[in-house]
Each structure stands twice: as C-alpha cells, then as structure tokens.
Write a protein that holds these residues in place. Structure first.
Motif, PDB file in Angstrom:
ATOM      1  N   GLU A 476       0.862  -1.271  -0.228  1.00  0.00           N
ATOM      2  CA  GLU A 476      -0.028   0.230   0.091  1.00  0.00           C
ATOM      3  C   GLU A 476       0.938   1.139  -0.316  1.00  0.00           C
ATOM      4  OE1 GLU A 476      -3.244   0.448   3.049  1.00  0.00           O
ATOM      5  OE2 GLU A 476      -3.534  -1.697   2.646  1.00  0.00           O
ATOM      6  N   ASP A 496      -2.053 -11.869  -0.403  1.00  0.00           N
ATOM      7  CA  ASP A 496      -2.812 -11.435  -0.779  1.00  0.00           C
ATOM      8  C   ASP A 496      -4.030 -11.471  -1.198  1.00  0.00           C
ATOM      9  OD1 ASP A 496      -1.668  -9.223   1.396  1.00  0.00           O
ATOM     10  OD2 ASP A 496      -1.519  -8.335  -1.294  1.00  0.00           O
ATOM     11  N   LYS A 516      -7.059 -11.149   1.121  1.00  0.00           N
ATOM     12  CA  LYS A 516      -6.822 -10.579   2.574  1.00  0.00           C
ATOM     13  C   LYS A 516      -6.672  -9.862   2.040  1.00  0.00           C
ATOM     14  CE  LYS A 516      -4.718 -15.561   2.234  1.00  0.00           C
ATOM     15  NZ  LYS A 516      -3.401 -16.137   2.293  1.00  0.00           N
ATOM     16  N   VAL A 517      -6.613  -8.882   1.019  1.00  0.00           N
ATOM     17  CA  VAL A 517      -6.221  -7.206   1.318  1.00  0.00           C
ATOM     18  C   VAL A 517      -6.857  -6.668   0.374  1.00  0.00           C
ATOM     19  CG1 VAL A 517      -5.061  -6.845  -1.192  1.00  0.00           C
ATOM     20  CG2 VAL A 517      -4.470  -5.475   0.819  1.00  0.00           C
ATOM     21  N   GLN A 518      -8.001  -5.037   1.945  1.00  0.00           N
ATOM     22  CA  GLN A 518      -8.892  -4.420   1.699  1.00  0.00           C
ATOM     23  C   GLN A 518      -8.692  -3.691   0.595  1.00  0.00           C
ATOM     24  OE1 GLN A 518     -10.376  -2.340   4.936  1.00  0.00           O
ATOM     25  NE2 GLN A 518     -10.224  -4.177   6.811  1.00  0.00           N
TER      26      GLN A 518
END
Length: 712
Positions: A476, A496, A516-518
């Motif tokens: 990110e 992810d 698994k990642v927003q």
C-alpha cells in the motif's frame, strides 16, 4: 413477557425485501438475528468467550450452517429420523460464510468464537445460502464482539442476459453465470461460482454488480447497530508483545531471510530448511541462558520471513522457486495409468500431483439426496482426498474435512459444465482425485487430472478443462503489486489473494477467490484474470500433448449402455408380476435393466458388461413390447391343453388359442396325444378379436395342403 424486537428492511434492486429482526429470539447469545426473505427465515446466533485460551495465537472461529427439516415440513430419512452431522451442502455454505467473516476479525483477537446459522423456515423459491453470511454479519453487528465489518453475501446470476441479485430457484435454472460474492462496503472479500464458459470481462461485471447490492446490505447493518446501541465493542487483550525483541529479531534475520528467498530453490523442503537455519542461528546467538520467549521469537521471525519474501518478489520480480511472475511450473501427465479402471490420469505440476480415476456406473449408483430443501438424485460425483503423506506429514485419517469437501466441489463445478446432458449420458459418473503431492493448488490439479481421466474414459465431454491458482502481493505504501501465476503453497500463505480459475479454451467454468487485502481495485483484478487466462491456455496446451480429444469408445471393461423408449402400457409387461419378468431377463442375460416412467413413456436403460449380454437383453425386451401382427409367423410354446385346442404363448406375455380345427388339415376328434405342454410349435397369427383382443392362431395355415403334397 413482551419483546422489544427491532427490524431493519433491505430492498433488493428488483424491489423484493429482506428483513433483519433482532431482540426476539436467542437473547442469551452475544448477538442474534432472524433474516427473512419471502418465507425463508434464518436464525443466526454468535457467542465469543471473553478471554482467549492460554497459548492460542489465532482466531478459533467455527461456523456451522444447518437446515432444519421441519423448516420445509419434512421428516429426515434414515433410522434416527433426526438431523445428524452436517451434509456436504451445509459444509459448503458454512465455508462460504467462514471465508468472508474470518479475514475481518482483528488480527490480535483470539477468543473462541462460534457462529451458528439455522434455516428455520424454507421457501422453495428462495435459496437460503445467499442469506447466510448476511445473517451472520448482522448477528455480529448487534453484539459487542470486535469485527471489522459489516459484510454481506449475495448470489448474482445472469438470466436471459440480465444480472439478477438473489434470483429464485426457478429462474436460476436458466442462468449462465451463478456467483456467490462476499464483500464489505469497501472491498470484495470472497467470490465462488460457476459459469457456462464466459469471458473474464463478463465475470468482473457480475462481481461489480453484486458489490453494489452488498453496499446497501452493509449500510443497513450499520444503522441496525446504532438502533440497538452496539457501536462500541468490548475491550480485549489477547496478545503480549516485546517490541525490543521484535526489532532485535528483525535486525538480525531480515537480510538473511531475504537472501534465502532470493536463492530460488524449486524444492519446498530446501526452502523450509533455509529459512529454518536463519531462525536457528539467531536463537543460538542468544546463548543458552537467554530469557527471551521462544514463542514470541518464532512469531516475530514468521513476520520477518513474510516481509522478506513479499519484498523480494515486489523488488526483484522473481519467485521463491526462481520463476518469473507469470511462469507455470513444469507439467507432465499420463492417461490410462490404471488399466483396470474405466478412466485414469496422473497430472503433475511442479510439486503438486493428482492421481484421478473415473468410474461409470448405472442409474442404481446415483446418489440419493434428502435435505430440507431438496430431495432427488445426483448422477455426477467428484471426491477429493488429501492424505497426510502428500505434504510429508503424519496425521490421523479422519475422513474428508471441510477443506476436502470444498476443493472437491470447486473441481466438480468446473468439470460438470462440459459433460454431455443427462438425456445423452446414461451413466452415473464418479471422479476421485487422490492428491499424492501438494505444494500449491491441488484443487486445480484435480480439475486438470479429472478432465484427462474423463477423456481417457471415453466420456464425450464438450472440451478439455484446466485450472490455475493466481496470487497477489501488494504494498500500500509504494503502490507496487505483483500478480503471480500458479502459486506455491508458501505464496498462498504469505500473499494477499488466492484466486482459482478453471475453464476451457472458450471461457471460464468455475472460480474461487479469497482476498486478504482491503481496497483491491478492479484494474488489478482484471490483470490477474488476464494473466490467469494465459496460464490456463498454457496448461491446456500441455494437457493436449497427452490427449486432445475424448477416446472414441469406452474401455472394453466399461459397462455398455443402451436406451429404449417403450409405450407406457408395456412397462408392466416388462417388469412382470412382482418384478418376475425383468428379474428373469437379468438372470438369463447378466444385464442390469432399469425402467422409469417419464412423459407418459417408459424409458428403459440396459447396462451390460459385453455386447452378447446386451443383445440378448434387448431382444427379450423387444419381444415383450413388440405388437403382434396378423399374418406373421411365430415360434410359440404350448402353455395348456383344452378339449377344444391349445393355448400357445407366441410372444412374451401373449397367449393365443390354437383351435383344434387349426392344428392340421385333417380333422381331429380329440386333443389326446396331439400336443404336449412345453412343446414348441410354429404358428401363424390369423386374427385378433376386435371386442376381446384375443389372438387366434393357426398351424395348418403354414402346413402344405394335402392336395399339393399328393401331386408332388
């Protein structure tokens, strides 16, 4: 006593309503709701312990979905007559809910948590699986349990070219896209479903449409949370950390772990040993008398290893085993490996291997289905087995777990789209995949091996199917990301996203995605799908080197089948009183015969191990259903003798009178000594009484006349 029930209504895009009710049932649970759509009602209740068990460093979450038979006015079958262990379908629904809930609990929350979802009222047109995750999330919303939700899940289907949210059971039968999508307001978390060879763009459109509907579900839960006063969640402390030790571990091991990751070994055990050596060296450097917590050291080193691997892939654009990001591991495959089976294949990709068999059975082998919502049969089965030796471990064999059931179901959905329709397939098909080695996507290896085995068995599939598992690593802070084709087990654990895609050359037939990642963008997801398409086609090309088309015939030892359609009135004649006739035919020929009444006709399926048995059974049945024709000559058997003639069975189940005057040209005064019971006699059908339907036979009609005999 009165109850202060609180309700919240959600509108679907087509105007139908979903109602969430809380405060009425199961009030001793930490959170409970009833979700209603039509006459379908789900009760979800969640309980989470206040404290975590000592030594537990993960979330002990259990999700159980169960359908009560009373919900649809049914009594369970079997001896016990009560709901027993969860069926495979209930396990699959439980997994759908678990996979979207689990990633959104706080990482440091370790209290044992149980989510129970019961179908308490069933509407035959409203599918409860599309409401289960909404009910679970709503139960968490009205509790004080920490949860980074809310979430919801919907079914999105494309029916007659239009996308529909939570379609009816009847409408779903016409769908060419059937996806379950789970998401929060911000991000898609889970996708699973099947499609009729659609494009990546069409699937993405369906996922996006589902997410828009889910946003309104989540907003309704946020409002419900405020209505019940549960916006503040419980405080907890389930982890104790030593930040100085964390930094010490990082400083001493990160560079070394990075070098092990960059070394690029394609053998899992070598990589494991390399990472383990770094940890062992650090622990040894502390001396024998150190007072550090070994459990914390291992936890912190795991984080170091994860960061090192992820950063190495993002920076150097190579994989743990030295591959490029889009490179597929070496593939080899073989068919007819097990000569006594009806079809078999070995598929190996890197360190993942499946030995798969196909068995073709009769209608008697169909699986019986007895559930609250569905009763019937299933003629396509796929079972996935994952023995401990496939990963070099020792574990007790307790039968298939939820993971095995889920992986098998994904492979089944991928392959069933290319099977011939039931009207053209007389067989019950069972595929069994035994995973012999596992390091990344054994479910997709099952798809590939299953496709090869079906073609080896001679099943006329519409096309070959391959599958691939895609991974994703993102940062990110820098905005970097890497899409990984054909992921390893380590890359799945540290990445992810796990995105499994299966399909033919023409399009996708099944998928399963866990993110698994927003905030994953649709652009990244689109790139992952495009890369998956290229990998899937590469695998198909490798498979085609082994077998490109289904074998033109079944194996010699495969049961042969033949279908006949007879008039409804002959069903009883073929079966006979108490099944006597059909049982005798099966005994005489060795064939298996199954008769069903469909559409006012009798459908006869004949299965035999060889052609002679098949021909014999066909001949006998044709003899029963054939219509007697006046003027035809038959070889009959004398069944009884009367003073006025004999009754002769000239066709199976059909007797006619051979009058005394029709036996010979000469006049007979008595039947004594003329014929014997059981004697075969050639006769001609000369008439059928229009009123009674009785048959009149003649023997003299086919005998030479005395005058002609005298002249010769």
């Amino acid at each position: 006593m009165s109850y202060n029930a609180i309700n919240k209504t959600i509108l679907l895009p087509d105007g139908r309503e979903i109602i969430i009710e809380t405060g009425k049932l199961a009030k001793q649970a930490d959170g409970s709701v009833v979700v209603k759509m039509g006459n379908t009602m789900l009760l979800a209740a969640v309980v989470s312990n206040k404290e975590a068990r000592e030594g537990v460093d993960f979330l002990p979450l259990s999700v159980d979905y169960q359908e009560k038979f009373a919900s649809s006015g049914k009594i369970p079958g079997g001896f016990l007559k009560r709901e027993a262990r969860l069926s495979d379908y209930e396990v699959l629904v439980s997994r759908l809910v678990d996979r979207v809930l689990r990633p959104l609990f706080p990482d440091d929350y370790h209290a044992e948590t149980q989510m129970t979802i019961h179908l308490i009222s069933a509407d035959t047109e409203i599918m409860p699986d599309a409401l289960a995750a909404l009910a679970a999330s709503a139960a968490l919303a009205v509790s004080d349990i920490p949860f980074n939700g809310p979430i919801s899940e919907v079914r999105v289907a494309r029916i007659d070219g239009q996308l529909v949210i939570n379609p009816t059971v009847t409408d779903l039968q016409r769908a060419d896209i059937d996806l379950m999508v789970g998401a929060s307001i911000d991000s898609v978390v889970m996708v699973e479903g099947e499609m009729n060879e659609v494009s990546e763009a069409e699937m993405l459109e369906a996922i996006s449409y589902a997410h828009e509907a889910i946003k309104s579900h989540c907003q309704a839960q946020l409002e419900l949370m405020e209505m019940v006063g549960k916006t503040v969640k419980r405080e907890y402390s389930h982890e104790t950390h030593d930040n100085d030790l964390r930094q010490k571990v990082y400083d001493a091991t990160y560079a070394k772990a990075y070098e092990v990751a960059k070394r690029g070994s394609d053998v899992k055990s070598d990589r494991k040993a390399g990472f383990g050596a770094v940890l062992d060296e650090f622990i040894a450097s502390l001396g024998e008398d150190h007072e550090y917590d070994l459990g914390l050291i291992k936890t912190y080193y795991h984080d170091v290893e994860k960061d090192a691997v992820r950063n190495m892939i993002l920076n150097d654009r190579v994989r743990l085993d030295g591959r490029a990001l889009d490179q597929i591991r070496p593939i080899w495959s073989e068919i007819n490996y097990l000569p006594a089976t009806h079809g078999s294949a070995v598929f190996t990709r890197g360190e993942t291997q499946s030995l798969t068999t196909v068995t073709l059975g009769t209608k008697l082998d169909e699986q019986l289905i007895d559930s609250a919502m569905v009763s019937g049969t299933n003629k396509f089965l796929l079972h996935y087995n994952f023995p401990a030796f496939s990963t070099g471990e020792v574990k007790p064999n307790r039968g298939p777990g939820r993971r095995e059931i889920g992986h098998g179901n994904l492979a089944l959905r991928a392959l069933k789209k290319v099977l011939p329709p039931d009207t053209e397939n007389p067989y019950t098909i069972r595929i069994v995949s035994d995973i012999l080695e596992s390091n990344g996507s054994s479910s997709m290896a099952t798809v590939c091996a299953g496709s090869l085995a079906l073609m080896d068995a001679g099943v006329p599939v519409r096309g070959a199917v391959s599958g691939i598992a895609m991974g994703l690593i993102t940062d990110e802070k820098t905005g970097k990301f890497a899409v990984l084709s054909d992921i390893l087990g380590d890359e799945d654990h540290l990445g992810d996203m796990d995105f499994k895609v299966a399909g033919t050359r023409n399009g996708i037939t099944a998928c399963q995605m866990d993110i698994k990642v927003q905030g994953l963008s649709y652009d990244v997801l689109s790139q992952a799908l495009a890369q998956a398409n290229a990998g899937r086609l590469h695998i198909l090309n490798e498979m085609s080197k082994t077998i490109a088309e289904p074998n033109v015939d079944y194996k010699p030892h495969t049961p042969r089948s033949f279908n006949m359609v007879i008039d409804k009135e002959f069903i009883g004649a073929v079966i006979g009183p108490g099944g006597k006739v059909i049982q005798q035919i099966q005994k005489d020929t060795g064939a298996t015969i199954i008769i069903e009444e469909k559409n006012e006709k009798g459908h006869v399926n004949i299965f035999a191990s060889n052609q002679d048995a098949m021909n014999s059974a066909i001949s006998k049945i044709k003899g029963i259903v054939a219509q007697p024709e006046i003027g035809e000559v038959y070889i009959g058997k004398v069944k009884s003798i009367q003073p006025y003639g004999a009754f002769v069975e000239f066709m199976p189940g059909k007797d006619g009178l051979l009058h005394i005057s029709e036996i010979k040209h000469e006049r007979l005064e008595t039947m004594d000594g003329v014929l014997e019971i059981g004697e075969e006699v050639k006769v001609k059908l000369i008439d059928v009484d229009k009123k009674t339907g009785k048959f009149k036979l003649s023997r003299k009609a086919i005998l030479p006349k005395p005058e002609a005999t005298q002249q010769q």
